[in-house]
Design an enzyme around this catalytic site. Structure first.
Site, PDB file in Angstrom:
ATOM      1  CE  LYS A 199       0.092  -4.652   2.864  1.00 32.19           C
ATOM      2  NZ  LYS A 199      -0.251  -5.989   2.271  1.00 32.19           N
TER       3      LYS A 199
ATOM      4  CB  THR B 261      -0.898  -0.004   1.258  1.00 25.16           C
ATOM      5  OG1 THR B 261      -1.490   1.277   1.418  1.00 25.16           O
ATOM      6  CG2 THR B 261      -0.103  -0.309   2.528  1.00 25.16           C
ATOM      7  CG  ASP B 262      -1.115   4.994  -0.984  1.00 25.29           C
ATOM      8  OD1 ASP B 262      -1.692   4.348  -0.082  1.00 25.29           O
ATOM      9  OD2 ASP B 262      -1.689   5.898  -1.631  1.00 25.29           O
ATOM     10  CD  GLU B 263      -3.533   3.288   4.158  1.00 20.09           C
ATOM     11  OE1 GLU B 263      -3.483   3.265   5.392  1.00 20.09           O
ATOM     12  OE2 GLU B 263      -4.571   3.043   3.515  1.00 20.09           O
TER      13      GLU B 263
ATOM     14  CE1 TYR C 232      -3.326  -2.752   5.598  1.00 16.98           C
ATOM     15  CE2 TYR C 232      -3.286  -0.395   5.112  1.00 16.98           C
ATOM     16  CZ  TYR C 232      -3.298  -1.714   4.685  1.00 16.98           C
ATOM     17  OH  TYR C 232      -3.276  -1.995   3.341  1.00 16.98           O
TER      18      TYR C 232
HETATM   19  P1  NAD Z   1      -9.572  -7.582   2.052  1.00 21.37           P
HETATM   20  O1  NAD Z   1      -9.582  -7.297   3.511  1.00 21.37           O
HETATM   21  O2  NAD Z   1     -10.802  -7.370   1.253  1.00 21.37           O
HETATM   22  O3  NAD Z   1      -9.082  -9.067   1.788  1.00 21.37           O
HETATM   23  C1  NAD Z   1      -7.973  -9.617   2.436  1.00 21.37           C
HETATM   24  C2  NAD Z   1      -8.086 -11.137   2.382  1.00 21.37           C
HETATM   25  O4  NAD Z   1      -6.917 -11.666   3.040  1.00 21.37           O
HETATM   26  C3  NAD Z   1      -9.309 -11.669   3.139  1.00 21.37           C
HETATM   27  O5  NAD Z   1     -10.031 -12.591   2.354  1.00 21.37           O
HETATM   28  C4  NAD Z   1      -8.705 -12.336   4.369  1.00 21.37           C
HETATM   29  O6  NAD Z   1      -9.424 -13.472   4.817  1.00 21.37           O
HETATM   30  C5  NAD Z   1      -7.323 -12.726   3.865  1.00 21.37           C
HETATM   31  N1  NAD Z   1      -6.390 -12.870   4.988  1.00 21.37           N
HETATM   32  C6  NAD Z   1      -6.111 -11.944   5.957  1.00 21.37           C
HETATM   33  N2  NAD Z   1      -5.250 -12.453   6.847  1.00 21.37           N
HETATM   34  C7  NAD Z   1      -4.970 -13.707   6.442  1.00 21.37           C
HETATM   35  C8  NAD Z   1      -4.173 -14.754   6.967  1.00 21.37           C
HETATM   36  N3  NAD Z   1      -3.507 -14.607   8.110  1.00 21.37           N
HETATM   37  N4  NAD Z   1      -4.122 -15.936   6.300  1.00 21.37           N
HETATM   38  C9  NAD Z   1      -4.820 -16.109   5.156  1.00 21.37           C
HETATM   39  N5  NAD Z   1      -5.629 -15.168   4.621  1.00 21.37           N
HETATM   40  C10 NAD Z   1      -5.696 -13.980   5.260  1.00 21.37           C
HETATM   41  O7  NAD Z   1      -8.364  -6.690   1.487  1.00 21.37           O
HETATM   42  P2  NAD Z   1      -8.148  -6.075   0.046  1.00 21.37           P
HETATM   43  O8  NAD Z   1      -8.731  -4.720   0.014  1.00 21.37           O
HETATM   44  O9  NAD Z   1      -8.557  -7.057  -0.975  1.00 21.37           O
HETATM   45  O10 NAD Z   1      -6.562  -5.906   0.058  1.00 21.37           O
HETATM   46  C11 NAD Z   1      -5.729  -6.904  -0.511  1.00 21.37           C
HETATM   47  C12 NAD Z   1      -4.281  -6.474  -0.371  1.00 21.37           C
HETATM   48  O11 NAD Z   1      -4.075  -5.220  -0.993  1.00 21.37           O
HETATM   49  C13 NAD Z   1      -3.836  -6.290   1.095  1.00 21.37           C
HETATM   50  O12 NAD Z   1      -2.527  -6.789   1.207  1.00 21.37           O
HETATM   51  C14 NAD Z   1      -3.867  -4.786   1.287  1.00 21.37           C
HETATM   52  O13 NAD Z   1      -2.902  -4.381   2.253  1.00 21.37           O
HETATM   53  C15 NAD Z   1      -3.491  -4.298  -0.098  1.00 21.37           C
HETATM   54  N6  NAD Z   1      -4.026  -2.957  -0.405  1.00 21.37           N
HETATM   55  C16 NAD Z   1      -5.373  -2.721  -0.388  1.00 21.37           C
HETATM   56  C17 NAD Z   1      -5.846  -1.449  -0.692  1.00 21.37           C
HETATM   57  C18 NAD Z   1      -7.319  -1.143  -0.738  1.00 21.37           C
HETATM   58  O14 NAD Z   1      -7.685   0.008  -0.990  1.00 21.37           O
HETATM   59  N7  NAD Z   1      -8.206  -2.092  -0.513  1.00 21.37           N
HETATM   60  C19 NAD Z   1      -4.954  -0.420  -1.006  1.00 21.37           C
HETATM   61  C20 NAD Z   1      -3.583  -0.703  -0.987  1.00 21.37           C
HETATM   62  C21 NAD Z   1      -3.122  -1.977  -0.714  1.00 21.37           C
HETATM   63  P1  TYD Z   2     -10.792   3.977   4.259  1.00 26.73           P
HETATM   64  O1  TYD Z   2     -11.755   3.570   3.194  1.00 26.73           O
HETATM   65  O2  TYD Z   2     -10.897   3.322   5.596  1.00 26.73           O
HETATM   66  O3  TYD Z   2      -9.337   3.785   3.622  1.00 26.73           O
HETATM   67  P2  TYD Z   2      -7.880   4.271   4.196  1.00 26.73           P
HETATM   68  O4  TYD Z   2      -7.989   4.591   5.631  1.00 26.73           O
HETATM   69  O5  TYD Z   2      -7.064   3.045   3.956  1.00 26.73           O
HETATM   70  O6  TYD Z   2      -7.486   5.437   3.340  1.00 26.73           O
HETATM   71  O7  TYD Z   2     -10.913   5.540   4.472  1.00 26.73           O
HETATM   72  C1  TYD Z   2     -10.735   6.427   3.381  1.00 26.73           C
HETATM   73  C2  TYD Z   2     -10.827   7.830   3.948  1.00 26.73           C
HETATM   74  O8  TYD Z   2     -12.174   8.076   4.359  1.00 26.73           O
HETATM   75  C3  TYD Z   2      -9.965   8.046   5.189  1.00 26.73           C
HETATM   76  O9  TYD Z   2      -9.446   9.365   5.152  1.00 26.73           O
HETATM   77  C4  TYD Z   2     -10.957   7.893   6.343  1.00 26.73           C
HETATM   78  C5  TYD Z   2     -12.256   8.391   5.759  1.00 26.73           C
HETATM   79  N1  TYD Z   2     -13.507   7.754   6.243  1.00 26.73           N
HETATM   80  C6  TYD Z   2     -14.586   8.560   6.622  1.00 26.73           C
HETATM   81  O10 TYD Z   2     -14.521   9.804   6.580  1.00 26.73           O
HETATM   82  N2  TYD Z   2     -15.743   7.935   7.012  1.00 26.73           N
HETATM   83  C7  TYD Z   2     -15.855   6.576   7.060  1.00 26.73           C
HETATM   84  O11 TYD Z   2     -16.942   6.059   7.454  1.00 26.73           O
HETATM   85  C8  TYD Z   2     -14.745   5.761   6.676  1.00 26.73           C
HETATM   86  C9  TYD Z   2     -14.835   4.255   6.730  1.00 26.73           C
HETATM   87  C10 TYD Z   2     -13.598   6.403   6.255  1.00 26.73           C
END
Ligand code: NAD
Ligand code: TYD
Length: 368
Positions: free
Chosen positions: A167, A138-140, A163
């Site tokens: 990561k 992630t960019d975080e 989180y």
């Molecule tokens: P998600 O939470 O929807 O899915 C994550 C999946 O990983 C789930 O099905 C969960 O059961 C599985 N998982 C978690 N811990 C596990 C473990 N210990 N063993 C086996 N399985 C496990 O997340 P997502 O949004 O699909 O994100 C996927 C990846 O992308 C993550 O690594 C996240 O850090 C990264 N990412 C997500 C975002 C975003 O905006 N969603 C942005 C940047 C990076």
């Molecule tokens: P989120 O979707 O949790 O992603 P991330 O924290 O990984 O960026 O949140 C996106 C942005 O929206 C973040 O600045 C927090 C804000 N947010 C709200 O304002 N209200 C909400 O109910 C949620 C879930 C997030």
């Protein structure tokens, strides 16, 4: 874009029952002949409805926190490519319960790296030459930007939530396994994803569901935090390019696009108001949806701004996002509107009722 993968190719996707992982699995099943092994513990955010039954999809219900289970799963999958997406992924949950993030994201990545390293070392020369471990991050991990600048591959790590710290630790482990043990790795760091099938706890699906239910829409703090929104299918394009054509040992940053190639950066207030105006057009109510927006106490340690410079992956691998934020958001709102039953089902399964999470005693109250 049919994927050109070698014949009899075996891919291990971790986290393939989650939001982004399931989009990767669907693409691999539909656009290649690869055997796809989906390692997932099936946690609260998992659902396999978007994948359905497929003869080349093999679910391995395994928790990466268990070294033994992970090892057995890697041996069973016998992969040519590992795409590691499994992680606990919600910042608010990492504030309430950081331990699980350490266990899944750090220990889980360590266990996977150890098993994959053993697997890699016993591969035939031919298979070893083409093997890749792709870590999805992630960019975080880069922390929080001020009003200027963008994250790139050269940005120093500065994670600030449990989180993002977990990561960042996993990224460091992956780099160490590359430099020390010669594991052929590729890393990608992307911005906030959105699109269909996202568990309704992140901003965009939360806003859509709260609005449709006539409940107040929570906007954290002053609502001016900025995120760079990436449509999930564009992200999958980038992931498959990086996994198959990325340079070993390299990192690639992936961000979104606005209309006419403009940036995809939006303040949360802008995102929330845009969702409300889309709903006003396609599902009008007596009063505008925006009247439901309510400022609530801020997230502790809330990163102010994320923005990504994706020029390296565009220049070197030819990646370009195909969906502007405006189109992608409209498609996403429509998808949720037509899939409310799925939302009810997954929320019920997870025992989550949409209540506010991730606040501590130190959260500042700025509600109005
Ligand atoms: P998600 O939470 O929807 O899915 C994550 C999946 O990983 C789930 O099905 C969960 O059961 C599985 N998982 C978690 N811990 C596990 C473990 N210990 N063993 C086996 N399985 C496990 O997340 P997502 O949004 O699909 O994100 C996927 C990846 O992308 C993550 O690594 C996240 O850090 C990264 N990412 C997500 C975002 C975003 O905006 N969603 C942005 C940047 C990076
Ligand atoms: P989120 O979707 O949790 O992603 P991330 O924290 O990984 O960026 O949140 C996106 C942005 O929206 C973040 O600045 C927090 C804000 N947010 C709200 O304002 N209200 C909400 O109910 C949620 C879930 C997030």
């Amino acid at each position: 874009m049919p994927l050109s993968l070698p014949t009899e190719f075996r891919v291990l996707v971790t986290g393939g029952a989650g939001f982004i992982g399931s989009a990767v699995v669907r693409r691999l099943l539909h656009e290649s002949d690869a055997e796809v092994f989906n390692l997932d513990k099936i946690g609260y955010a998992s659902d396999l409805a978007s994948i359905g039954d497929h003869p080349r999809h093999h679910l391995l219900k395994v928790d990466l926190a268990s070294a033994e289970e992970t090892d057995a799963a890697v041996r069973q999958a016998d992969p040519d490519l590992v795409m590691h997406l499994a992680a606990e992924s919600h910042v608010d949950r990492s504030i309430d319960g950081p331990g699980l993030f350490i266990e899944s994201n750090i220990l889980g990545t360590f266990n996977l790296l150890q098993s994959v390293r053993r697997h890699f070392e016993q591969l035939s020369e031919n298979r070893r030459d083409r093997f890749r471990f792709h870590h999805i991050s992630t960019d975080e991990v880069f922390g929080s930007l001020g009003s200027q600048g963008r994250f790139s591959e050269a940005t120093a790590y500065d994670p600030r939530s449990p989180y993002s710290a977990s990561k960042a630790a996993s990224d460091h482990l992956v780099n160490a396994w590359h430099h020390t043990f010669g594991l052929p790795v590729v890393l990608t760091n992307c911005s906030n994803n959105y699109g269909p099938w996202q568990f309704p706890e992140k901003l965009i699906p939360v806003v859509i569901l709260k609005a449709l239910a006539g409940e107040s829409i929570p906007l954290y703090g002053d609502g001016l935090n900025v995120r760079d929104w990436l449509y999930v299918e564009d992200h999958v394009d980038a992931l498959l390019l990086a996994a198959t054509s990325g340079q070993i040992g390299d990192h690639y940053c992936v961000g979104g696009a606005g209309d006419h190639g403009s940036p995809s950066e939006r303040s949360n207030r802008d995102v929330v108001e845009t969702i409300c105006s889309i709903l006003d057009r396609i599902k009008p109510q007596d009063v505008p949806y925006a009247s439901l927006i309510k400022r609530v106490s801020d997230r502790p340690g809330h990163d102010r701004r994320y923005a990504i410079d994706s020029s390296k992956i565009s220049r070197e691998l030819g990646w370009k996002p195909k969906h502007s934020f405006e189109e992608g958001l409209k498609a996403t709102v429509e998808w949720y509107l037509h899939n409310l039953d799925w939302c009810r089902k997954v929320l019920e399964k997870a025992g989550y009722e949409g209540q506010r999470i991730g606040i501590t005693d130190q959260s500042s109250v700025s509600g109005s």
